[in-house]
Design an enzyme around this catalytic site. Structure first.
Site, mmCIF file in Angstrom:
data_model
loop_
_atom_site.group_PDB
_atom_site.id
_atom_site.type_symbol
_atom_site.label_atom_id
_atom_site.label_comp_id
_atom_site.label_asym_id
_atom_site.label_seq_id
_atom_site.Cartn_x
_atom_site.Cartn_y
_atom_site.Cartn_z
ATOM 1 N N CYS A 36 0.799 -1.331 0.095
ATOM 2 C CA CYS A 36 -0.011 -0.119 0.100
ATOM 3 C C CYS A 36 0.842 1.254 0.097
ATOM 4 C CB CYS A 36 -0.924 -0.146 1.347
ATOM 5 S SG CYS A 36 -1.693 1.393 1.818
ATOM 6 N N CYS A 62 0.197 3.917 2.756
ATOM 7 C CA CYS A 62 0.664 3.238 3.806
ATOM 8 C C CYS A 62 2.167 3.429 4.263
ATOM 9 C CB CYS A 62 0.305 1.934 4.071
ATOM 10 S SG CYS A 62 -1.188 1.195 4.078
#
Length: 265
Positions: free
Chosen positions: A37, A40
């Site tokens: 991600c 993230c």
């Protein structure tokens, strides 16, 4: 990941102790993320920087949703990153996405988390934590909160008798604390297990509850309650009452109480 006592990787097995229990004394910010991600990877270093900078005002708990899918499902994580703040055993606030650092600081401030509000940090190892807390209680006997932490640490260290005495000696204001109630229920369960034959269905049910298989264990205890009548039902009833005090799963507890009442009445 930045090396810091205020940053931890969390698994399903460690979540209860590292997040839920710890949040009773220190706010815990949980970062649900994954290696693939992109947002993230942008958010993670910012959260870690703040955890170090805030120096114990909160703890950052990182949950890899690919590895810990049960936790992601439990908290209904539908997109990542998602951040949740836990206080007093519950998620009280949170935000989705990779917010800028300034907005995260504002979020923390709105939730009462400020730099300089350093929480006391105890050793992860229960035995070492007991020694630290015993010294702290000796130095400041007026700190009732430390006496509760000591009792809970004694329980985690397996010092059952000493933990029981410490729990019973708590002042009235803390005796009914949810953690103290659960700790006393844990001791009651263990004592009941120790006094029952290995083949007893009540013992098997209690062992399942203590091992983390609460639904299966409660089902066994309810079956034992159905099978036992009159005075013979006392062990199963007492075991169920203690198990329900021990568990921190309100929907399961509520449903089991309903089934228990149906059996008894």
């Amino acid at each position: 990941m930045t090396e810091s006592p205020y940053i931890q990787d969390i698994t399903t097995a460690s979540f209860l102790e590292a997040v839920v229990t710890r949040s009773h004394s220190t706010p815990v910010l949980v970062d649900f993320w994954a290696t693939w991600c992109g947002p993230c990877r942008a958010l993670g270093p910012v959260l870690e920087k703040l955890a170090v900078e805030y120096d114990g005002a909160f703890v950052l708990a990182k949950v890899d949703t690919d590895r810990e899918q049960a936790l992601a499902s439990q908290f209904q994580i539908r997109s990542i990153p998602t951040v949740m703040l836990f206080k007093d055993g519950k998620a009280v606030a949170g935000f989705p996405g990779a917010l800028p650092e300034g907005q995260i600081r504002a979020f923390l401030s709105q939730q009462g988390v400020h730099r300089g509000d350093r929480a006391e940090v105890w050793a992860d190892d229960p035995v070492a934590r007991v020694a630290q807390l015993q010294a702290a209680v000796s130095a400041d006997g007026a700190r009732d909160d430390l006496r509760l932490e000591l009792a809970l640490s004694l329980l985690q260290a397996g010092e059952w008798a000493t933990a029981g005495r410490a729990l019973e000696a708590l002042p009235a204001a803390l005796y009914g604390d949810a953690r103290a109630v659960r700790a006393r229920a844990t001791l009651a369960l263990r004592e009941q297990v120790a006094h029952l034959p290995e083949v007893d269905p009540v013992r098997r049910g209690l062992e399942a509850v203590l091992a983390g298989a609460a639904p299966e264990g409660l089902a066994q205890l309810l079956e034992a309650l159905r099978d036992q009548k009159g005075d013979d039902a006392a062990p199963a009833k007492e075991a169920l009452v203690a198990a329900l005090q021990y568990l921190d799963d309100e929907p399961l507890v509520r449903e089991t109480r309903r089934k228990m009442a149906a059996v008894l009445f």
